[in-house]
Design a protein around this motif. Structure first.
Motif, short mmCIF file in Angstrom:
data_model
loop_
_atom_site.label_atom_id
_atom_site.label_comp_id
_atom_site.label_asym_id
_atom_site.label_seq_id
_atom_site.Cartn_x
_atom_site.Cartn_y
_atom_site.Cartn_z
N MET A 113 -81.72 32.68 -50.54
CA MET A 113 -80.84 33.60 -51.26
C MET A 113 -81.36 35.02 -51.18
SD MET A 113 -78.28 31.92 -52.18
CE MET A 113 -77.57 33.29 -53.08
N SER A 140 -73.77 30.78 -54.60
CA SER A 140 -75.02 30.90 -55.34
C SER A 140 -74.85 30.40 -56.77
CB SER A 140 -75.48 32.36 -55.34
OG SER A 140 -75.68 32.82 -54.02
N TYR A 150 -76.88 27.41 -58.48
CA TYR A 150 -77.62 27.61 -59.75
C TYR A 150 -77.18 26.61 -60.81
CZ TYR A 150 -79.77 31.99 -58.19
OH TYR A 150 -80.51 32.93 -57.53
#
Length: 475
Positions: free
Chosen positions: A167, A33, A37
């Protein structure tokens, strides 16, 4: 490590593995993640940087045109180079949804850069109107770039929406997985605790029952614990102790009947000690008698007889020593000389001997009575069987870090089979040559114990006939 410790450690290891797998999964998803990002942020920053650099380069170009100078020119060139570098990074942003728009975006940047370069060139040629038109074209292209930047931003937001939703789903799944894992660990812990405590308490109960039976004097009740742990070992050990106590009680009863026989045995032992003391007195008496005879023969001028009796007395005195004593090599050679003197007196010219001794070797410690049996063996097989007699050679010399003692005769020699039997680890009574209670086999064993080495004796042929027995001692 005990069985109980193994069970506890196994349980702990299972829980640690489950929690470790869960932590690894969370760490992997979290790291993924963060990477996504950072990737999204870099894409946004790159688009924003391209748009702002496009406007700044036009501003630097306008400043250079209005006020020509080397510093303004250098500022414009730096900004244009930054715009080119940013344009080259745009290929990293390409995906299925923005391929066409991104290609147009790169073409517009190329058009702006060409228009700005054309503006500089026309300005240098003093074509102000044409330069102004080229600048306006670059300005218009920059506006298109800003609009396309906003369009690309919208496409990026649309594409990342699916990522955000995935997510959120993964987070929800992890929450559910964590609850399931917590429940599984709880169930495993409860089941293991119940199984572990039940096994221990049942084994302890059976052990206590067996202890009570033994305390009550009942030695016929066996203790049976089937668990595979330390309590089972303790129960088996206690059961073995119960059997030993039972046997001990029976032995005590038997020993009570044998007390009279034991007293009789004690009387026999005392008689045996008296006989052994008597056997010790006889050799000393004989030794003293021989000394008396030697002095008497000397007083009667029988000098040879006196010397021979003294030699026999010295030989007897040396034999009174314990076989376990250590002596010097000098003492052993003196004993052999006395022994050969007696043989010389008995067999006259049939026996001759020769000593070749290095004096520096005589003070080492050796086991008592190791050399005389070897010389006796050489006489028995190398001299006595022949009518013409024979020669015995005794040599003592130092070689490197070893003292060598060799006895050589000119007899018939020894066969390989006999040599192997003498030097083998298994005793063969048939080849023992007894002398003062010690044979060759006994000598080899004592030498090995004394030197703490196996290779202490060598038996080799001496020329065409005869035998050489060599012994090695550490120097």
């Amino acid at each position: 490590m005990t069985q109980i410790q193994r069970k506890i450690l196994m349980m702990s290891l299972i829980i640690i593995l489950i929690m470790g797998a869960f932590w690894t999964a969370i760490s992997y998803i979290n790291q993924k993640s963060i990477y996504e990002y950072n990737n999204i942020l870099e894409r946004y920053l790159l688009l924003n940087n391209v748009s702002s650099t496009s406007q700044d380069s036009l501003a630097k170009l306008s400043q250079y045109i209005s006020t020509p100078s080397s510093s303004h020119q250098q500022s414009y060139e730096n900004m244009k180079n930054q715009l080119i570098e940013s344009k080259e990074k745009l290929n990293l942003l390409e995906n299925q949804s923005n391929g066409i728009a991104l290609t147009d975006y790169i073409f517009m940047l190329d058009s702006q850069i060409e228009a700005m370069d054309l503006t500089i060139m026309l300005y240098d040629l003093d074509k102000r109107q044409n330069a102004s038109d080229a600048y306006d074209e670059a300005l218009q292209t920059s506006k298109f770039i800003d609009e396309t930047t906003l369009l690309l931003f919208k496409k990026e937001l649309t594409n990342q929406k699916q990522f955000y939703e995935s997510m959120i789903d993964v987070t929800n799944h992890l929450r559910s997985l964590g609850l399931w894992i917590l429940g599984i660990v709880f169930v495993i812990s409860i089941a293991f605790s119940y199984w572990f405590s039940k096994g221990i308490t049942r084994s302890i109960y059976l052990l206590i029952q067996g202890v009570k039976e033994v305390a009550a004097g009942n030695f016929d009740h066996p203790i049976k614990v089937t668990s595979n742990d330390e309590i089972s070992f303790l129960a088996k050990t206690f059961d073995k102790m119960r059997e030993n106590i039972k046997e001990l009680v029976a032995e005590i009863k038997e020993k009570a009947k044998l007390e009279k026989e034991i007293k009789e045995y004690q009387l026999l032992l005392k008689e045996s000690e008296l006989k052994r003391l008597h056997n010790q007195i006889n050799p000393h008496f004989l030794f003293n008698t021989l000394n008396t005879l030697s002095k008497k023969a000397y007083l009667e001028d029988a000098f040879e007889t006196s010397d021979l009796i003294s030699t026999v007395a010295n030989l007897l005195r040396y034999n009174l020593k314990s076989v376990d004593e250590n002596v010097t090599l000098r003492d052993e050679l003196d004993l052999v000389k006395e022994y050969l003197t007696i043989l010389k007196a008995r067999f006259s010219t049939r026996i001759s001997y020769h000593f070749d001794i290095q004096d520096e070797c005589l003070d080492i410690q050796v086991p008592a009575f190791f050399l005389q049996p070897i010389v006796e063996n050489a006489f028995k097989y190398g001299v006595e069987p022949y009518e013409e007699g024979g020669m015995i050679f005794i040599r003592v010399f130092k070689r490197e870090q070893e003292i060598h003692v060799s006895v050589e005769d000119k007899g018939a020699g020894m066969s390989d089979e006999v040599i192997a039997q003498v030097l083998t680890d298994k005793p063969k009574d048939s080849i023992e040559s007894k002398s003062t209670g010690i044979g060759l086999r006994n000598v080899v064993q004592r030498l090995r114990l004394f030197t703490n080495q196996h290779d202490v004796m060598e038996i080799q042929p001496a020329g065409e006939k005869g035998t050489v027995i060599s012994i090695k001692f550490p120097a």
